[in-house]
Motif scaffolding. Structure first.
Motif, PDB file in Angstrom:
ATOM      1  N   ALA A  57      16.724   0.548   1.451  1.00  0.00           N
ATOM      2  CA  ALA A  57      15.955   1.798   1.423  1.00  0.00           C
ATOM      3  C   ALA A  57      16.423   2.745   0.329  1.00  0.00           C
ATOM      4  N   HIS A  58      17.733   2.753   0.061  1.00  0.00           N
ATOM      5  CA  HIS A  58      18.279   3.705  -0.911  1.00  0.00           C
ATOM      6  C   HIS A  58      17.783   3.455  -2.319  1.00  0.00           C
ATOM      7  N   MET A  59      17.228   2.266  -2.593  1.00  0.00           N
ATOM      8  CA  MET A  59      16.799   1.922  -3.944  1.00  0.00           C
ATOM      9  C   MET A  59      15.535   2.659  -4.364  1.00  0.00           C
ATOM     10  N   PHE A  60      14.703   3.029  -3.407  1.00  0.00           N
ATOM     11  CA  PHE A  60      13.388   3.589  -3.711  1.00  0.00           C
ATOM     12  C   PHE A  60      13.479   5.072  -4.077  1.00  0.00           C
ATOM     13  N   ILE A  61      12.480   5.557  -4.787  1.00  0.00           N
ATOM     14  CA  ILE A  61      12.475   6.957  -5.185  1.00  0.00           C
ATOM     15  C   ILE A  61      12.279   7.866  -3.978  1.00  0.00           C
ATOM     16  N   PRO A  81       0.797  -1.230   0.000  1.00  0.00           N
ATOM     17  CA  PRO A  81       0.000   0.000   0.000  1.00  0.00           C
ATOM     18  C   PRO A  81       0.827   1.277   0.000  1.00  0.00           C
ATOM     19  N   GLN A  82       2.115   1.209   0.385  1.00  0.00           N
ATOM     20  CA  GLN A  82       2.929   2.423   0.386  1.00  0.00           C
ATOM     21  C   GLN A  82       3.285   2.799  -1.052  1.00  0.00           C
ATOM     22  N   PRO A  83       3.011   4.018  -1.493  1.00  0.00           N
ATOM     23  CA  PRO A  83       3.381   4.421  -2.862  1.00  0.00           C
ATOM     24  C   PRO A  83       4.892   4.572  -2.983  1.00  0.00           C
ATOM     25  N   ASN A  84       5.499   3.806  -3.870  1.00  0.00           N
ATOM     26  CA  ASN A  84       6.941   3.862  -4.059  1.00  0.00           C
ATOM     27  C   ASN A  84       7.318   3.093  -5.313  1.00  0.00           C
ATOM     28  N   ALA A  85       8.586   3.195  -5.695  1.00  0.00           N
ATOM     29  CA  ALA A  85       9.070   2.504  -6.886  1.00  0.00           C
ATOM     30  C   ALA A  85      10.581   2.413  -6.812  1.00  0.00           C
ATOM     31  N   PHE A  86      11.148   1.443  -7.535  1.00  0.00           N
ATOM     32  CA  PHE A  86      12.599   1.346  -7.627  1.00  0.00           C
ATOM     33  C   PHE A  86      12.987   0.661  -8.926  1.00  0.00           C
ATOM     34  N   ALA A  87      14.262   0.763  -9.256  1.00  0.00           N
ATOM     35  CA  ALA A  87      14.838   0.076 -10.408  1.00  0.00           C
ATOM     36  C   ALA A  87      15.985  -0.778  -9.927  1.00  0.00           C
ATOM     37  N   THR A  88      16.264  -1.847 -10.644  1.00  0.00           N
ATOM     38  CA  THR A  88      17.378  -2.717 -10.295  1.00  0.00           C
ATOM     39  C   THR A  88      17.919  -3.347 -11.569  1.00  0.00           C
ATOM     40  N   GLY A  89      19.047  -4.033 -11.439  1.00  0.00           N
ATOM     41  CA  GLY A  89      19.672  -4.646 -12.611  1.00  0.00           C
ATOM     42  C   GLY A  89      21.086  -4.153 -12.811  1.00  0.00           C
ATOM     43  N   GLU A 146      13.086   6.304 -12.516  1.00  0.00           N
ATOM     44  CA  GLU A 146      13.715   4.987 -12.356  1.00  0.00           C
ATOM     45  C   GLU A 146      14.487   4.581 -13.606  1.00  0.00           C
ATOM     46  N   LEU A 147      13.971   4.912 -14.767  1.00  0.00           N
ATOM     47  CA  LEU A 147      14.698   4.607 -16.004  1.00  0.00           C
ATOM     48  C   LEU A 147      15.968   5.448 -16.123  1.00  0.00           C
ATOM     49  N   ALA A 148      15.944   6.648 -15.556  1.00  0.00           N
ATOM     50  CA  ALA A 148      17.165   7.467 -15.529  1.00  0.00           C
ATOM     51  C   ALA A 148      18.230   6.791 -14.673  1.00  0.00           C
ATOM     52  N   HIS A 149      17.819   6.168 -13.565  1.00  0.00           N
ATOM     53  CA  HIS A 149      18.763   5.392 -12.765  1.00  0.00           C
ATOM     54  C   HIS A 149      19.390   4.284 -13.610  1.00  0.00           C
ATOM     55  N   VAL A 150      18.560   3.614 -14.397  1.00  0.00           N
ATOM     56  CA  VAL A 150      19.048   2.535 -15.256  1.00  0.00           C
ATOM     57  C   VAL A 150      20.035   3.083 -16.284  1.00  0.00           C
ATOM     58  N   LYS A 151      19.655   4.190 -16.910  1.00  0.00           N
ATOM     59  CA  LYS A 151      20.508   4.776 -17.950  1.00  0.00           C
ATOM     60  C   LYS A 151      21.844   5.227 -17.383  1.00  0.00           C
ATOM     61  N   ASN A 152      21.837   5.754 -16.159  1.00  0.00           N
ATOM     62  CA  ASN A 152      23.075   6.209 -15.518  1.00  0.00           C
ATOM     63  C   ASN A 152      23.838   5.092 -14.826  1.00  0.00           C
ATOM     64  N   ARG A 153      23.284   3.878 -14.872  1.00  0.00           N
ATOM     65  CA  ARG A 153      23.874   2.697 -14.209  1.00  0.00           C
ATOM     66  C   ARG A 153      23.974   2.889 -12.696  1.00  0.00           C
ATOM     67  N   ASP A 154      23.065   3.665 -12.148  1.00  0.00           N
ATOM     68  CA  ASP A 154      23.037   3.871 -10.702  1.00  0.00           C
ATOM     69  C   ASP A 154      22.683   2.597  -9.960  1.00  0.00           C
TER      70      ASP A 154
END
Length: 307
Positions: free
Chosen positions: A244-248, A93-101, A131-139
Motif C-alpha cells: 500500500a505504501h507504494m501508491f500515491i 478502475p481505482q485511480p492510483n499510481a506508483f513507482a518502483t525500481g 512518482e518520478l520524484a520518488h525515483v530521483k530521491n531513491r525512495d
C-alpha cells in the motif's frame, strides 16, 4: 532534513530487528537476524520491482501502444534529469499510481486505467512527476527495504514464540515477555515504516510539483483520486496490504485519517502544503487547477484525455 529523518528511522527499524533476534537467541539470534535481513534485502534489491509489477498485472507500454502517456513521461523525466523509466499501465478502475525500481537507471512507473480516465492531462502530469520524484530521491529502494525488514520482524517474533520463548532458559523475559514481543515488536516496526513512508510522500509532492511546474495540478489530482480511492476497491492491494505504501494515495479502503496507522499523510495536509508551495512560487491558480473533491467546492473537470 527528510533524508536525515529517514536514515534515523531506518536505523531504528534495523535496531529493532536485531533486538528481536537478541531477545530470542542472544548473540547468536542477533547474528541470525542480521543475516536474514541482509539476505532478504539483497533479494528485494534485485527482484522486488518485477514482483510488484507482476502482482498487479501491469503491462508495459511504449510510444506506439500509448503515445500520449509515454510522451508525457518522457517530457517529465527530461525535466527531472532522469533516464527514461519503463512505463506501465494497470487495468484497475481505482485511480492510483506508483513507482518502483532499485535506482533511476532501472526504474518503472505505473498508472491505473482509472487514473488515466479520471484526471486531466495536467493532473496526470502532476501525479507522474510525483512518482518520478520518488525515483530521483531513491525512495523506491528505501520503501522496499523498510517493508522487507518490517515483515521480517513480524516473522521473527512469531518464530521466537513458536520455537524459542519459554523453552529458552537464558531468556530473561519468559513466556509473558515473548507474548508481548510478538505483539509489540511488529506494531513498533509498523509505526516506524509508516513514519518513513509519510516523510517520503511529502518530499515527493514537493519534488513532483517542481518537476511538473504545477503544484495546484498535483493538489487537484490528490483531491480527486483520494475521494475515488475510498469508493473504488483495489482488490489486489487489499490482498497485499504490504504494498500500500507504494501508491500515491493509500489504495486500501477505510484509510481516511492521518493517524499512526496510515501509510500516507492526510490528503488535506498534502493539498494545503502544495497550495502554500504554489504561493511561494508566485503561481496563480486558474479555475481548472483548483483542487476538487471533499475539501473543495470547485466543479470537477471532465474525464482525463486518455479515458
Amino acid at each position: 532534513m527528510n533524508t536525515m529523518r529517514t536514515g534515523l528511522l531506518m536505523a531504528a527499524l534495523m535496531g529493532l530487528f536485531l533486538a528481536v533476534g537478541y531477545v530470542i537467541g542472544r548473540e547468536q539470534g542477533m547474528v541470525i537476524a542480521f543475516i536474514m535481513a541482509a539476505g532478504m534485502n539483497l533479494f528485494a534489491y534485485w527482484n522486488a520491482d518485477k514482483m510488484v509489477l507482476r502482482m498487479y498485472g501491469a503491462r508495459q507500454v511504449d510510444r506506439q501502444s500509448a503515445p500520449e502517456f509515454y510522451d508525457l513521461i518522457e517530457d517529465l523525466a527530461r525535466n527531472a534529469g532522469l533516464p527514461m523509466p519503463k512505463v506501465y499501465i494497470i487495468d484497475n478502475p481505482q485511480p492510483n499510481a506508483f513507482a518502483t525500481g532499485r535506482n533511476p537507471q532501472n526504474a518503472a512507473v505505473a498508472a491505473t486505467t482509472g487514473l488515466l480516465q479520471l484526471l486531466s492531462r495536467d493532473e496526470i502530469a502532476g501525479v507522474m512527476a510525483h512518482e518520478l520524484a520518488h525515483v530521483k530521491n531513491r525512495d523506491t529502494l528505501v520503501m522496499t527495504m523498510t517493508a522487507i525488514i518490517a515483515g521480517a520482524i513480524s516473522m521473527l517474533a512469531n518464530f521466537g514464540m513458536l520455537f524459542g520463548g519459554s523453552r529458552n532458559r537464558d531468556n530473561p523475559f519468559g513466556a509473558i515477555g515473548m507474548i508481548l514481543l510478538v505483539v509489540l515488536a511488529p506494531l513498533a516496526a509498523m509505526l516506524v515504516q509508516m513514519a518513513i513512508s509519510r516523510t517520503r510522500e511529502y518530499g515527493a509532492d514537493r519534488g513532483g510539483a517542481v518537476i511538473s511546474g504545477q503544484p495546484l495540478a498535483l493538489a487537484s489530482a490528490l483531491a480527486k483520486i483520494s475521494g475515488a480511492a475510498q469508493r473504488i476497491e483495489n482488490r489486489t492491494a487489499e490482498a497485499n496490504p504490504a504494498t500500500a505504501h507504494m501508491f500515491i494515495i493509500n489504495p486500501l479502503s477505510g484509510a481516511r485519517m492521518d493517524n499512526l496507522f496510515s501509510t500516507h499523510p492526510n490528503p488535506r495536509n498534502r493539498i494545503e502544503a502544495l497550495q502554500r508551495m504554489d504561493r511561494e512560487m508566485g503561481g496563480g491558480a486558474t479555475a481548472s487547477q483548483q483542487p476538487t473533491g471533499p475539501w473543495s467546492s470547485a466543479r470537477p473537470q471532465a474525464p482525463g484525455p486518455w479515458g
